[in-house]
Design a protein around this motif. Sequence first.
Motif, PDB file in Angstrom:
ATOM      1  N   ALA A   1       0.830  -1.208   0.000  1.00  0.00           N
ATOM      2  CA  ALA A   1       0.000   0.000   0.000  1.00  0.00           C
ATOM      3  C   ALA A   1       0.863   1.255   0.000  1.00  0.00           C
ATOM      4  CB  ALA A   1      -0.934  -0.007   1.208  1.00  0.00           C
ATOM      5  N   TRP A   2       1.910   1.271   0.816  1.00  0.00           N
ATOM      6  CA  TRP A   2       2.795   2.439   0.853  1.00  0.00           C
ATOM      7  C   TRP A   2       3.518   2.625  -0.472  1.00  0.00           C
ATOM      8  CZ3 TRP A   2       2.290   6.209   4.091  1.00  0.00           C
ATOM      9  CH2 TRP A   2       1.778   5.973   5.364  1.00  0.00           C
ATOM     10  N   HIS A   3       3.927   1.518  -1.093  1.00  0.00           N
ATOM     11  CA  HIS A   3       4.607   1.650  -2.379  1.00  0.00           C
ATOM     12  C   HIS A   3       3.651   2.157  -3.460  1.00  0.00           C
ATOM     13  CE1 HIS A   3       6.863   0.207  -6.025  1.00  0.00           C
ATOM     14  NE2 HIS A   3       7.644   1.104  -5.472  1.00  0.00           N
TER      15      HIS A   3
ATOM     16  N   ALA B   1       7.646   3.013   3.292  1.00  0.00           N
ATOM     17  CA  ALA B   1       7.757   1.709   2.627  1.00  0.00           C
ATOM     18  C   ALA B   1       9.163   1.141   2.793  1.00  0.00           C
ATOM     19  CB  ALA B   1       7.401   1.836   1.148  1.00  0.00           C
ATOM     20  N   HIS B   2      10.166   1.996   2.666  1.00  0.00           N
ATOM     21  CA  HIS B   2      11.557   1.560   2.779  1.00  0.00           C
ATOM     22  C   HIS B   2      11.857   1.020   4.175  1.00  0.00           C
ATOM     23  CE1 HIS B   2      15.996   2.066   2.963  1.00  0.00           C
ATOM     24  NE2 HIS B   2      15.906   1.584   1.733  1.00  0.00           N
ATOM     25  N   LYS B   3      11.284   1.647   5.197  1.00  0.00           N
ATOM     26  CA  LYS B   3      11.468   1.140   6.563  1.00  0.00           C
ATOM     27  C   LYS B   3      10.872  -0.256   6.714  1.00  0.00           C
ATOM     28  CE  LYS B   3      11.584   5.623   8.801  1.00  0.00           C
ATOM     29  NZ  LYS B   3      10.819   6.617   9.559  1.00  0.00           N
TER      30      LYS B   3
ATOM     31  N   HIS C   1      12.343  -2.260  -5.851  1.00  0.00           N
ATOM     32  CA  HIS C   1      11.419  -1.273  -6.408  1.00  0.00           C
ATOM     33  C   HIS C   1      11.341  -0.007  -5.563  1.00  0.00           C
ATOM     34  CE1 HIS C   1      10.333  -4.279  -9.293  1.00  0.00           C
ATOM     35  NE2 HIS C   1      10.051  -5.127  -8.306  1.00  0.00           N
ATOM     36  N   ILE C   2      11.330  -0.141  -4.246  1.00  0.00           N
ATOM     37  CA  ILE C   2      11.244   1.060  -3.412  1.00  0.00           C
ATOM     38  C   ILE C   2      12.559   1.825  -3.458  1.00  0.00           C
ATOM     39  CG2 ILE C   2      11.880   0.126  -1.148  1.00  0.00           C
ATOM     40  CD1 ILE C   2       9.078   2.677  -2.005  1.00  0.00           C
TER      41      ILE C   2
ATOM     42  N   HIS D   1      22.746   7.150  -4.408  1.00  0.00           N
ATOM     43  CA  HIS D   1      22.781   6.152  -3.334  1.00  0.00           C
ATOM     44  C   HIS D   1      21.675   5.111  -3.525  1.00  0.00           C
ATOM     45  CE1 HIS D   1      22.818   4.310   0.636  1.00  0.00           C
ATOM     46  NE2 HIS D   1      21.523   4.563   0.711  1.00  0.00           N
ATOM     47  N   TYR D   2      20.434   5.580  -3.685  1.00  0.00           N
ATOM     48  CA  TYR D   2      19.325   4.632  -3.816  1.00  0.00           C
ATOM     49  C   TYR D   2      19.370   3.895  -5.155  1.00  0.00           C
ATOM     50  CZ  TYR D   2      17.432   6.282   0.553  1.00  0.00           C
ATOM     51  OH  TYR D   2      17.273   6.574   1.883  1.00  0.00           O
TER      52      TYR D   2
END
Length: 118
Positions: free
Chosen positions: A42-44, A66-68, A75-76, A95-96
């Motif tokens: 859902a967050w993504h 979402a990353h947490k 994907h995130i 970085h990401y």
Amino acid sequence: MSDTSLQDQIDDATFDFAIGENDSALAKLRSITGSHPDSFEAWHALTEVLYASEDYDAALGAAETAHKLRPDDIHINTSLSRIWVERGDKDKAEHYGAQARMLGWKEELKSPPQKDEL
């Protein structure tokens, strides 16, 4: 309480987005993340709809949540890289982006190479 599964609710919201009903998609996804704060999917989805709506500050907040929940998701990490590009922070974008590439390589290494057959 709805009889509809969480994934079905997320799919319904993303369908709304796909047909151009962004406000409806955002309302549904915000409701879902409110009632299911541990739902990475859902967050993504919310991240992507906010990104497409060019609300990069809100997209960043959703992406960080979402990353947490799932820091090793390719994907995130890609989404976070794209958001930081739009926000003008090259170092964070790189970085990401690098994280996403490394995660992709890890997935490739898990699969044995295909043998060529003649």
